[in-house]
Design a protein around this motif. Structure first.
Motif, PDB file in Angstrom:
ATOM      1  N   PRO A 288       7.903  35.587   7.546  1.00 45.80           N
ATOM      2  CA  PRO A 288       7.305  36.831   7.055  1.00 45.80           C
ATOM      3  C   PRO A 288       6.063  37.255   7.860  1.00 45.80           C
ATOM      4  N   GLY A 289       5.250  36.268   8.264  1.00 41.78           N
ATOM      5  CA  GLY A 289       4.051  36.581   9.050  1.00 41.78           C
ATOM      6  C   GLY A 289       4.395  37.128  10.423  1.00 41.78           C
ATOM      7  N   PHE A 290       5.327  36.460  11.108  1.00 42.76           N
ATOM      8  CA  PHE A 290       5.715  36.931  12.444  1.00 42.76           C
ATOM      9  C   PHE A 290       6.390  38.303  12.368  1.00 42.76           C
ATOM     10  N   HIS A 291       7.190  38.531  11.315  1.00 42.04           N
ATOM     11  CA  HIS A 291       7.815  39.846  11.165  1.00 42.04           C
ATOM     12  C   HIS A 291       6.749  40.929  10.974  1.00 42.04           C
ATOM     13  N   THR A 292       5.735  40.643  10.144  1.00 43.72           N
ATOM     14  CA  THR A 292       4.657  41.611   9.894  1.00 43.72           C
ATOM     15  C   THR A 292       3.952  41.991  11.195  1.00 43.72           C
ATOM     16  N   PHE A 293       3.762  41.012  12.095  1.00 44.57           N
ATOM     17  CA  PHE A 293       3.021  41.236  13.342  1.00 44.57           C
ATOM     18  C   PHE A 293       3.944  41.568  14.517  1.00 44.57           C
ATOM     19  N   SER A 294       5.223  41.820  14.242  1.00 47.94           N
ATOM     20  CA  SER A 294       6.193  41.974  15.341  1.00 47.94           C
ATOM     21  C   SER A 294       5.887  43.153  16.262  1.00 47.94           C
ATOM     22  N   LYS A 295       5.224  44.192  15.751  1.00 44.37           N
ATOM     23  CA  LYS A 295       4.925  45.372  16.583  1.00 44.37           C
ATOM     24  C   LYS A 295       3.497  45.363  17.132  1.00 44.37           C
TER      25      LYS A 295
ATOM     26  N   HIS B 180      -3.846  40.673   4.009  1.00 40.93           N
ATOM     27  CA  HIS B 180      -2.485  40.868   4.527  1.00 40.93           C
ATOM     28  C   HIS B 180      -2.220  40.113   5.820  1.00 40.93           C
ATOM     29  N   GLN B 181      -3.259  39.535   6.440  1.00 37.75           N
ATOM     30  CA  GLN B 181      -3.004  38.792   7.682  1.00 37.75           C
ATOM     31  C   GLN B 181      -3.036  37.279   7.442  1.00 37.75           C
ATOM     32  N   VAL B 182      -3.082  36.867   6.174  1.00 33.96           N
ATOM     33  CA  VAL B 182      -3.115  35.445   5.817  1.00 33.96           C
ATOM     34  C   VAL B 182      -1.859  35.120   5.006  1.00 33.96           C
ATOM     35  N   PHE B 183      -1.027  34.210   5.522  1.00 41.59           N
ATOM     36  CA  PHE B 183       0.268  33.918   4.898  1.00 41.59           C
ATOM     37  C   PHE B 183       0.320  32.474   4.413  1.00 41.59           C
ATOM     38  N   GLU B 184       0.884  32.310   3.223  1.00 40.27           N
ATOM     39  CA  GLU B 184       1.065  30.993   2.612  1.00 40.27           C
ATOM     40  C   GLU B 184       2.437  30.470   3.019  1.00 40.27           C
TER      41      GLU B 184
END
Length: 610
Positions: free
Chosen positions: A327-334, A315-319
Motif C-alpha cells: 500500500p505504501g509503495f502504491h501510494t508513492f508510485s507517481k 498519510h506517509q507513515v504505513f503500518e
C-alpha cells in the motif's frame, strides 16, 4: 490536611466526556492563580475559571449557561459551598491575530498573519488575505475559508459561511476546548468541483490470477456495485487490487466487509489509500515514505508509529501489519523522487526490499534509498549501515534529521533457489510429490547446520510464548540457552552436503555449520570473516557482487566468534553457488529458519543492487 482536591476540565468538550485532571491546592488559597500554576501544560496567558459542585457538573446547565458570569470576583478559592470541579476557559477578546495558511496556493510562505475584530467575517478575511498572497486581482467567490481540526486520531474540515463572524467562531472553539484551539488552523482554499473518489487497497487475494478473475471474486465475495466501483490497479504477483469507489457509503460498506472476509482460509485486508498529488510536489522535494513494524522491538514499534504520524503527514507513515509494504509503495508510485525509512528488524527490512523489487517497474522513482531504524534482536544490517545496534528511545525528530543527512550506498541482494528432490517429512505412505521449488531473497546471510538449528529452536520458543519475547536482552538470553543444549554435537555437516562455487567443487573441512555472508556483521555484530588479510580472497564489500563462505565447528566456536576471540573458517568467495543436501538439514535466511528436504540450493545475484 489543609489540602483540597479539584477536578479541572478543559472546556465543554471535557465536561461531556468526563475527562479531567486532578490537582491538589491549599484550602486557604486566595485566588485562582494557585490553580493555574498547577496547569503548566495548558498555555493560556489570559484565562477565567468557572466553579461547579459535582451535582451541577452532571447537569446540562453547565454547558448551556450562555457565558453568564459566574463567581467572577473570587476571594477565597473555597467557600461554604465547596466547589469540586473547575472549568478553565480562555477570556474573550475584542481583537485577535490569526494565521491563515495558503494550502495549495504556492506563495513561498507557510502562513500570513491577520488582525481580526468583532466586525470581521469570513468574507472580509478572504478579501484582506488575497493581496497578501499576491492574488488581489482574483474574484473573492473563487475562494473559501476552511477550518481544519488536526486531532491525534482524525482530521476534520469545515467550510466557514461567508457571513460568519470570526471572533465568534474562535470563542466557540475555545468554549469547546483550549486544546482544540491549539489544534485548529484556518486555510484559504480555491473552490473546485468536489469529486468523490476513494481508493481502497484490498490484499490477501489468491495470487497470479487474470485481472478479470479478481473482479469476479470481488463481485462474489463483496457484492461490489460496478456502477460505482472499478478496479484501477491489479498486483497479480501479490494477490492485491486497488479499487476506485465514487460513493462514500459503498466505500465504507466494502471496507467493513473486507475485514470479515476470508478466501481459501486467508483473511483479506483493506487499506484506504491517500491520493498523492505528484504534480504539486516541488522539484527539489524528496518526501519520506515510512514503514513501521509495530511488532518489532517490544512496544517501541507502536510508539514510533504514533510519533512519526505526529511529526510527518500521517498519510506517509504505513503500518506493515496492515497489508504489508505494497500500500505504501502504491501510494508513492507517481512521486518522482522519494526515500524510505524502515522501522523494524532485519527481517522487516528484507520484507520491504523484496516488495520494492517486485513493484520497482511500476514506480516513477524505481530506486528509492532505504534507511533503517533497527528494532529487531540482531540488527546486523543496521549495524553495517551505521544506524546502530538497536533503537533505545532516541527522539524521533533526531532520527528524521539523521535520515535527511545520510549518504547513499549500494548493496548486493541474492536469490536463493531451493529445489527439494524428496517429499517433505510426514508425507502419507511416501507417495507425496516433492515440494515445489521455492525462491527466497537474501540480504545478510544464509546459514546451514548448527547456525540455522539454533535459529529454529529460538523460533519455536518464541511461537510457544510470544509474550515473553519483548526485549533484545531476553531474546539473546534464549539464544544462549538453546546454544548450550547443542554444545555436544558431532561435526559431520561436511559429510551431508556438497559445495560448488563458480562451477568448481570445493572440499569442505570438518564443520558443523556453513554460512554464506553478504555483510560484515553476523549474529548481532560479530565479524565472522575476520579482518586478517588473505592473498586467496578479495577484501569483502557489500557491493562487490561476491558472497563469502565461512564454516564453524560448533556452538563453542560460534560463541568464540561472538566474543571476538576467533573468526570463522574461510572456505570460499564467489558469485554463483550450488549446494547439494544429502539429508534434511536446518536452513536459515536472514533469521527465518526451516528444515530443508534433500535436494539442491542455488545462490546467485538478484537483479540490480539496492
Amino acid at each position: 490536611s489543609g489540602k483540597q482536591t479539584l477536578k479541572i476540565f478543559d472546556g465543554n468538550d471535557a465536561v461531556k466526556r468526563n475527562q479531567f485532571r486532578l490537582i491538589s491546592v491549599p484550602r486557604i488559597a486566595k485566588n485562582e492563580e494557585v490553580v493555574v500554576r498547577h496547569l503548566v501544560k495548558v498555555n493560556i496567558p489570559e484565562y477565567e475559571l468557572q466553579t461547579f459542585t459535582q451535582q451541577a457538573l452532571l447537569s446540562d446547565d453547565v454547558i448551556n449557561r450562555n457565558d453568564a458570569a459566574e463567581d467572577s470576583n473570587l476571594g477565597l478559592v473555597f467557600r461554604e459551598s465547596v466547589p469540586e470541579a473547575w472549568i478553565i476557559r480562555a477570556k474573550p477578546k475584542d481583537e485577535e491575530v490569526i494565521r491563515i495558511y495558503p494550502a495549495w496556493l504556492k506563495v513561498g510562505m507557510a502562513y500570513v498573519s491577520l488582525r481580526v475584530n468583532k466586525d470581521s467575517t469570513t468574507q472580509t478575511v478572504i478579501k484582506e488575505v488575497l493581496p497578501l498572497l499576491g492574488r488581489q486581482t482574483e474574484c473573492l467567490q473563487n475562494f473559501k475559508l476552511v477550518e481544519v481540526l488536526m486531532g491525534s486520531k482524525q482530521v476534520q474540515r469545515m467550510v466557514l459561511d461567508n457571513q460568519e463572524l470570526i471572533l465568534n467562531r474562535l470563542k466557540d472553539i475555545r468554549k469547546t476546548s483550549i486544546r482544540q484551539m491549539n489544534q485548529t488552523r484556518f486555510y484559504i482554499v480555491e473552490n473546485s468541483k468536489s469529486i468523490v473518489r476513494v481508493n481502497l487497497f484490498v490484499g490477501g487475494l489468491p495470487p497470479q490470477l487474470p485481472p478479470e478473475e479478481y473482479t469476479n471474486i470481488l463481485k462474489d465475495e463483496l457484492a461490489i456495485k460496478t456502477n460505482v466501483v472499478s478496479v484501477s490497479h491489479v498486483y497479480q504477483a501479490q494477490g492485491a487490487v486497488v479499487l476506485e469507489i465514487s460513493c462514500f457509503s459503498e466505500a465504507e460498506r466494502i471496507y467493513m466487509l473486507v475485514k470479515d472476509t476470508a478466501i481459501n482460509d486467508k483473511p483479506l485486508n483493506a487499506v484506504v489509500i491517500p491520493e498523492v498529488m505528484a504534480s504539486k510536489i516541488p522539484q527539489n522535494c524528496c518526501p519520506l515514505l515510512v514503514f513501521v513494524n509495530p511488532k518489532s522491538g517490544g512496544l517501541k514499534g507502536r510508539d514510533l508509529l504514533y510519533s512519526f504520524r505526529k511529526l510527518l503527514n500521517p498519510h506517509q507513515v504505513f503500518e506493515l501489519t496492515n497489508g504489508g509494504p505494497l500500500p505504501g509503495f502504491h501510494t508513492f508510485s507517481k512521486v518522482p523522487s522519494f526515500r524510505v525509512l524502515v522501522c523494524g528488524g532485519d527481517g522487516t527490512v528484507g520484507w520491504v526490499l523484496g516488495a520494492l523489487e517486485e513493484i520497482r517497474h511500476k514506480l516513477v522513482c524505481s530506486e528509492p534509498s532505504v534507511a533503517i531504524l533497527p528494532l529487531g534482536t540482531g540488527n546486523d544490517l543496521g549495524r553495517v549501515l551505521r544506524w546502530g545496534a538497536g533503537y533505545s528511545g532516541e527522539d524521533p525528530y533526531s532520527i528524521l534529521v539523521s535520515v535527511d543527512e545520510a549518504d547513499d550506498v549500494l548493496m548486493d541482494r541474492w536469490t536463493i533457489l531451493l529445489d527439494a528432490e524428496e517429499p517433505a517429512e510426514g508425507a502419507e505412505d511416501g507417495v507425496a510429490e516433492p515440494e515445489p521449488p521455492k525462491i527466497v531473497q537474501m540480504n545478510n546471510y544464509c546459514g546451514l547446520g548448527i547456525d540455522a538449528e539454533l535459529s529454529l529452536d529460538f523460533h519455536h520458543a518464541r511461537e510457544e510464548e510470544p509474550g515473553k519475547f519483548n526485549s533484545r536482552f531476553h531474546n539473546k538470553g534464549v539464544y544462549v540457552k538453546v546454544g548450550l543444549q547443542k554444545i555436544s554435537h558431532t561435526r559431520n555437516l561436511h559429510k551431508d552436503i556438497k559445495l560448488q562455487v563458480d562451477q568448481h567443487e570445493v572440499e569442505l573441512p570438518s564443520i558443523e555449520g556453513l554460512i554464506f555472508i553478504n555483510i560484515p556483521s553476523w549474529g548481532s555484530g560479530a565479524d565472522l570473516w575476520g579482518s586478517e588479510s588473505d592473498n586467496r580472497f578479495e577484501k569483502p564489500r557489500i557491493d562487490d557482487g561476491l558472497l563469502e563462505v565461512v564454516g564453524v565447528t560448533g556452538v563453542v566456536h560460534m560463541g568464540q566468534v561472538q566474543g571476538g576471540f576467533r573468526s570463522g573458517i574461510r572456505i570460499a568467495q564467489g558469485s554463483y553457488f550450488r549446494v547439494t543436501l544429502l539429508k534434511p538439514i536446518p536452513v536459515q535466511v536472514d533469521g527465518e529458519p526451516w528444515i530443508q528436504a534433500p535436494g539442491r540450493i542455488i545462490i546467485s545475484a538478484a537483479g540490480p543492487k539496492v
